[in-house]
Scaffold this motif. Structure first.
Motif, short mmCIF file in Angstrom:
data_model
loop_
_atom_site.label_atom_id
_atom_site.label_comp_id
_atom_site.label_asym_id
_atom_site.label_seq_id
_atom_site.Cartn_x
_atom_site.Cartn_y
_atom_site.Cartn_z
N ARG A 99 0.83 -1.21 0.00
CA ARG A 99 0.00 0.00 0.00
C ARG A 99 0.87 1.26 0.00
N GLU A 100 2.05 1.19 0.61
CA GLU A 100 2.95 2.33 0.53
C GLU A 100 3.49 2.51 -0.88
N LEU A 101 3.69 1.39 -1.60
CA LEU A 101 4.09 1.46 -3.00
C LEU A 101 3.01 2.17 -3.81
N LEU A 102 1.74 1.81 -3.54
CA LEU A 102 0.63 2.48 -4.23
C LEU A 102 0.63 3.98 -3.92
N GLN A 103 0.85 4.31 -2.67
CA GLN A 103 0.86 5.71 -2.26
C GLN A 103 2.00 6.46 -2.96
N LEU A 139 -8.53 5.25 -11.47
CA LEU A 139 -8.08 3.89 -11.19
C LEU A 139 -7.13 3.89 -9.99
N HIS A 140 -6.21 4.80 -9.97
CA HIS A 140 -5.26 4.84 -8.85
C HIS A 140 -5.96 5.18 -7.54
N THR A 186 3.42 5.69 -5.80
CA THR A 186 3.06 5.81 -7.22
C THR A 186 2.02 6.91 -7.42
N ALA A 187 1.03 6.96 -6.53
CA ALA A 187 0.00 8.00 -6.63
C ALA A 187 0.62 9.38 -6.51
N TRP A 188 1.52 9.54 -5.57
CA TRP A 188 2.16 10.85 -5.38
C TRP A 188 2.95 11.25 -6.62
N GLU A 189 3.68 10.30 -7.21
CA GLU A 189 4.44 10.60 -8.43
C GLU A 189 3.50 10.97 -9.57
N LYS A 205 2.13 14.50 -9.07
CA LYS A 205 3.14 15.51 -9.41
C LYS A 205 3.30 15.65 -10.92
N ALA A 206 3.12 14.53 -11.64
CA ALA A 206 3.32 14.55 -13.09
C ALA A 206 2.02 14.74 -13.87
N GLN A 207 0.91 14.83 -13.18
CA GLN A 207 -0.39 14.86 -13.83
C GLN A 207 -0.58 16.11 -14.69
N LYS A 208 -1.20 15.85 -15.84
CA LYS A 208 -1.56 16.92 -16.76
C LYS A 208 -3.06 17.14 -16.63
N PRO A 209 -3.55 18.27 -17.06
CA PRO A 209 -4.99 18.56 -16.90
C PRO A 209 -5.93 17.49 -17.44
N GLY A 210 -5.59 16.79 -18.49
CA GLY A 210 -6.49 15.80 -19.07
C GLY A 210 -6.38 14.40 -18.48
N ASP A 211 -5.41 14.16 -17.59
CA ASP A 211 -5.20 12.82 -17.03
C ASP A 211 -6.29 12.47 -16.03
#
Length: 120
Positions: A75-79, A97-98, A81-84, A87-93
């Protein structure tokens, strides 16, 4: 009465079997921490699902505590990944699912508590 030699042999056998079980458990738990499902961890480590069930049911070599730790690692791996992704998210993403995976694996942290919502 068993001889000392046969008693030592039996003791070594039990110790050897215990070490083998612990080694299989360790491999399974490391895999689970990386993939997050019993099915896939079993495939990667060639441990039968029923074996995992027995370990858990009988708490062989303190398996329940070890499994709890492996679940926390995943679950920390999921967290992470979610944080990354955030940080990298673009407006259309779309992060749905995450978010769903985080809700499923760490509900006490990420799932919205319906009881805490008040209407004013």
């Amino acid at each position: 009465m068993p001889s000392k030699k046969s008693t030592k042999k039996a003791t070594r056998s039990r110790a050897s079997i215990s070490k083998e079980i612990e080694a299989k458990q360790e491999a399974f738990l490391v895999a689970y921490g990386e993939v997050g499902t019993i099915r896939k961890a079993c495939q990667l480590t060639e441990v039968g699902r029923s074996t995992v069930g027995d370990w858990e049911k009988k708490n062989v070599c303190n398996f329940k505590l070890k499994m709890t730790t492996a679940k926390e690692i995943f679950r920390e791996l999921l967290q992470d990944t979610a944080w990354e992704r955030v940080k990298a998210q673009k407006p259309g993403d779309n992060p749905v699912l995450h978010i769903t995976l985080l809700n499923a694996h760490w509900p006490e942290k990420y799932k919205r508590d319906a009881n805490s919502v008040t209407s004013e």
